[in-house]
Design a protein around this motif. Sequence first.
Motif, PDB file in Angstrom:
ATOM      1  N   SER A   1       0.831  -1.203   0.000  1.00 32.79           N
ATOM      2  CA  SER A   1       0.000   0.000   0.000  1.00 32.79           C
ATOM      3  C   SER A   1       0.864   1.250   0.000  1.00 32.79           C
ATOM      4  CB  SER A   1      -0.928   0.009   1.221  1.00 32.79           C
ATOM      5  OG  SER A   1      -1.771  -1.131   1.234  1.00 32.79           O
ATOM      6  N   ALA A   2       1.886   1.264   0.852  1.00 31.51           N
ATOM      7  CA  ALA A   2       2.777   2.416   0.927  1.00 31.51           C
ATOM      8  C   ALA A   2       3.570   2.579  -0.369  1.00 31.51           C
ATOM      9  CB  ALA A   2       3.718   2.267   2.115  1.00 31.51           C
ATOM     10  N   ASP A   3       4.016   1.469  -0.919  1.00 33.03           N
ATOM     11  CA  ASP A   3       4.791   1.530  -2.166  1.00 33.03           C
ATOM     12  C   ASP A   3       3.951   2.067  -3.326  1.00 33.03           C
ATOM     13  OD1 ASP A   3       7.000   0.539  -0.880  1.00 33.03           O
ATOM     14  OD2 ASP A   3       6.736  -1.524  -1.587  1.00 33.03           O
ATOM     15  N   ALA A   4       2.683   1.668  -3.359  1.00 33.97           N
ATOM     16  CA  ALA A   4       1.821   2.041  -4.477  1.00 33.97           C
ATOM     17  C   ALA A   4       1.221   3.431  -4.328  1.00 33.97           C
ATOM     18  CB  ALA A   4       0.692   1.018  -4.626  1.00 33.97           C
ATOM     19  N   ALA A   5       1.233   3.970  -3.117  1.00 35.37           N
ATOM     20  CA  ALA A   5       0.617   5.278  -2.885  1.00 35.37           C
ATOM     21  C   ALA A   5       1.424   6.379  -3.559  1.00 35.37           C
ATOM     22  CB  ALA A   5       0.521   5.553  -1.389  1.00 35.37           C
ATOM     23  N   PRO A   6       0.763   7.417  -4.035  1.00 35.68           N
ATOM     24  CA  PRO A   6       1.497   8.560  -4.591  1.00 35.68           C
ATOM     25  C   PRO A   6       2.327   9.235  -3.500  1.00 35.68           C
ATOM     26  CG  PRO A   6      -0.855   8.669  -5.136  1.00 35.68           C
ATOM     27  CD  PRO A   6      -0.699   7.605  -4.097  1.00 35.68           C
ATOM     28  N   GLN A   7       3.425   9.869  -3.894  1.00 33.91           N
ATOM     29  CA  GLN A   7       4.187  10.647  -2.927  1.00 33.91           C
ATOM     30  C   GLN A   7       3.290  11.744  -2.351  1.00 33.91           C
ATOM     31  OE1 GLN A   7       7.737  12.055  -4.867  1.00 33.91           O
ATOM     32  NE2 GLN A   7       8.847  10.178  -4.411  1.00 33.91           N
ATOM     33  N   GLY A   8       3.412  11.938  -1.046  1.00 35.85           N
ATOM     34  CA  GLY A   8       2.599  12.953  -0.396  1.00 35.85           C
ATOM     35  C   GLY A   8       1.259  12.457   0.097  1.00 35.85           C
ATOM     36  N   ASP A   9       0.985  11.145  -0.068  1.00 31.06           N
ATOM     37  CA  ASP A   9      -0.300  10.585   0.375  1.00 31.06           C
ATOM     38  C   ASP A   9      -0.115   9.890   1.716  1.00 31.06           C
ATOM     39  OD1 ASP A   9      -2.571   8.608   0.612  1.00 31.06           O
ATOM     40  OD2 ASP A   9      -3.127   9.557  -1.280  1.00 31.06           O
ATOM     41  N   PRO A  10      -0.982  10.154   2.699  1.00 31.42           N
ATOM     42  CA  PRO A  10      -0.809   9.564   4.032  1.00 31.42           C
ATOM     43  C   PRO A  10      -1.088   8.070   4.105  1.00 31.42           C
ATOM     44  CG  PRO A  10      -2.857  10.787   3.947  1.00 31.42           C
ATOM     45  CD  PRO A  10      -2.127  11.094   2.662  1.00 31.42           C
ATOM     46  N   LEU A  11      -1.447   7.453   2.973  1.00 30.22           N
ATOM     47  CA  LEU A  11      -1.641   6.009   2.963  1.00 30.22           C
ATOM     48  C   LEU A  11      -0.390   5.276   3.433  1.00 30.22           C
ATOM     49  CD1 LEU A  11      -4.060   4.220   2.161  1.00 30.22           C
ATOM     50  CD2 LEU A  11      -2.954   3.870  -0.052  1.00 30.22           C
ATOM     51  N   ALA A  12       0.744   5.956   3.369  1.00 25.45           N
ATOM     52  CA  ALA A  12       1.996   5.380   3.878  1.00 25.45           C
ATOM     53  C   ALA A  12       1.886   5.004   5.350  1.00 25.45           C
ATOM     54  CB  ALA A  12       3.136   6.359   3.677  1.00 25.45           C
ATOM     55  N   ALA A  13       0.945   5.586   6.071  1.00 25.99           N
ATOM     56  CA  ALA A  13       0.775   5.286   7.502  1.00 25.99           C
ATOM     57  C   ALA A  13       0.309   3.860   7.748  1.00 25.99           C
ATOM     58  CB  ALA A  13      -0.208   6.267   8.135  1.00 25.99           C
ATOM     59  N   MET A  14      -0.121   3.138   6.697  1.00 30.84           N
ATOM     60  CA  MET A  14      -0.487   1.736   6.893  1.00 30.84           C
ATOM     61  C   MET A  14       0.688   0.928   7.443  1.00 30.84           C
ATOM     62  SD  MET A  14      -3.675   1.475   6.234  1.00 30.84           S
ATOM     63  CE  MET A  14      -4.122   3.220   6.467  1.00 30.84           C
ATOM     64  N   VAL A  15       1.919   1.372   7.152  1.00 34.80           N
ATOM     65  CA  VAL A  15       3.087   0.631   7.647  1.00 34.80           C
ATOM     66  C   VAL A  15       3.195   0.707   9.174  1.00 34.80           C
ATOM     67  CG1 VAL A  15       5.609   0.500   7.612  1.00 34.80           C
ATOM     68  CG2 VAL A  15       4.342   0.730   5.473  1.00 34.80           C
ATOM     69  N   PRO A  16       3.250   1.900   9.790  1.00 32.47           N
ATOM     70  CA  PRO A  16       3.282   1.895  11.256  1.00 32.47           C
ATOM     71  C   PRO A  16       2.024   1.303  11.877  1.00 32.47           C
ATOM     72  CG  PRO A  16       3.050   4.136  10.417  1.00 32.47           C
ATOM     73  CD  PRO A  16       3.419   3.270   9.251  1.00 32.47           C
ATOM     74  N   ILE A  17       0.872   1.500  11.249  1.00 28.19           N
ATOM     75  CA  ILE A  17      -0.365   0.940  11.806  1.00 28.19           C
ATOM     76  C   ILE A  17      -0.285  -0.579  11.840  1.00 28.19           C
ATOM     77  CG2 ILE A  17      -2.830   0.618  11.344  1.00 28.19           C
ATOM     78  CD1 ILE A  17      -2.852   3.542  10.311  1.00 28.19           C
ATOM     79  N   ALA A  18       0.225  -1.189  10.773  1.00 29.94           N
ATOM     80  CA  ALA A  18       0.374  -2.643  10.752  1.00 29.94           C
ATOM     81  C   ALA A  18       1.333  -3.108  11.841  1.00 29.94           C
ATOM     82  CB  ALA A  18       0.868  -3.093   9.380  1.00 29.94           C
TER      83      ALA A  18
END
Length: 341
Positions: free
Chosen positions: A203-220
């Motif tokens: 999810s983080a890899d596929a998200a555009p730069q600047g998108d908070p979807l990267a937070a799935m990593v710490p949440i996981a």
Amino acid sequence: MGLFGRKRSGLPQREVVQGHTYEDAGLDAAARSAADGHIDPALAALAECRGKPEVRALRVRVLAEKLLGRAEALQRTALETGNPDAWLLAGSTFIEEAWAIRGHGWASSVGQDRFRMFFATLRKAIGPLNQAAESLPKDAVPWAQTQRAALGLQAGRDETDAIWREIAARSQTLYPAYYTRLQILAKKWGGSHEEMLAFARLSADAAPQGDPLAAMVPIAHFEVLLADQNELIGNKHTIKAAMLPNTYFSKVRTEIDAAADKWMVAIPRAHPRALEAHNAFAAAYVLAVEPVRARTHLVAMRDHLHDLPWNYFIDHDKLREEYLKVYGKFVAKAQKPAALY
């Protein structure tokens, strides 16, 4: 003694906001009306954001929480008017009513009668959400809400995978849909740490730069931490369980850094879930004792506390006090001017 040290006098006197990690004046106005029992402003607030799935998903969740006990009335309105927003809000409110019945504790703490009522109420959400999806075929939000209902109903993987495909066909970055999918893959819901972490990374890899979807990593990683802590407590290793939060996040720092940098490498885009995401990264860096990165996300939170993931390792009734200690340690102390000699 709290998680972050002994209670000290002179904690910073700050206005800490809990349970309101968004900035949406239109939603706030509609939510106030909904709390007073008026649904028209809520329906108008949903209608005006049909083309903005992130805003729509946030609004329907908040409004449904304010309309607890009104799901049946909303369903009657939808039947009378055919309004897709009324269908969506009715189904979403049934979901909130179901979770209010069940509570958010462990399954072992929920009696059979409450579970029966929980499942029965969740099932009522499916019809309205299907109607909402049929009325607005391009709208991902009814499918995201259906995914939440499927999680609670303990639907099989074939069914939840099919729902996920419907979501992905309509939105590649819908934050709350990704969060629910992560929960479906979590060990506590019958998945595994490996599958959940792989999904978060992808999810983080596929998200555009600047998108908070990267937070799935710490949440996981917080999900893994919680499961590992509970296992230690179950095996009566209470000291190891108490030490685990700090040691765990120190070990996964590199991966958290990469996700944070993917989000913050450019000026982050305006996003309804940005404050939630800053909470996730701030909590991770606080536990890893990484002062610079912790300070960045604590400041960006602007004193808006989201229960998750803090409540995974801090009691809810102590959250504000512990947060103020964290802020004092990582932000206020760092901002003090050097002494002059």
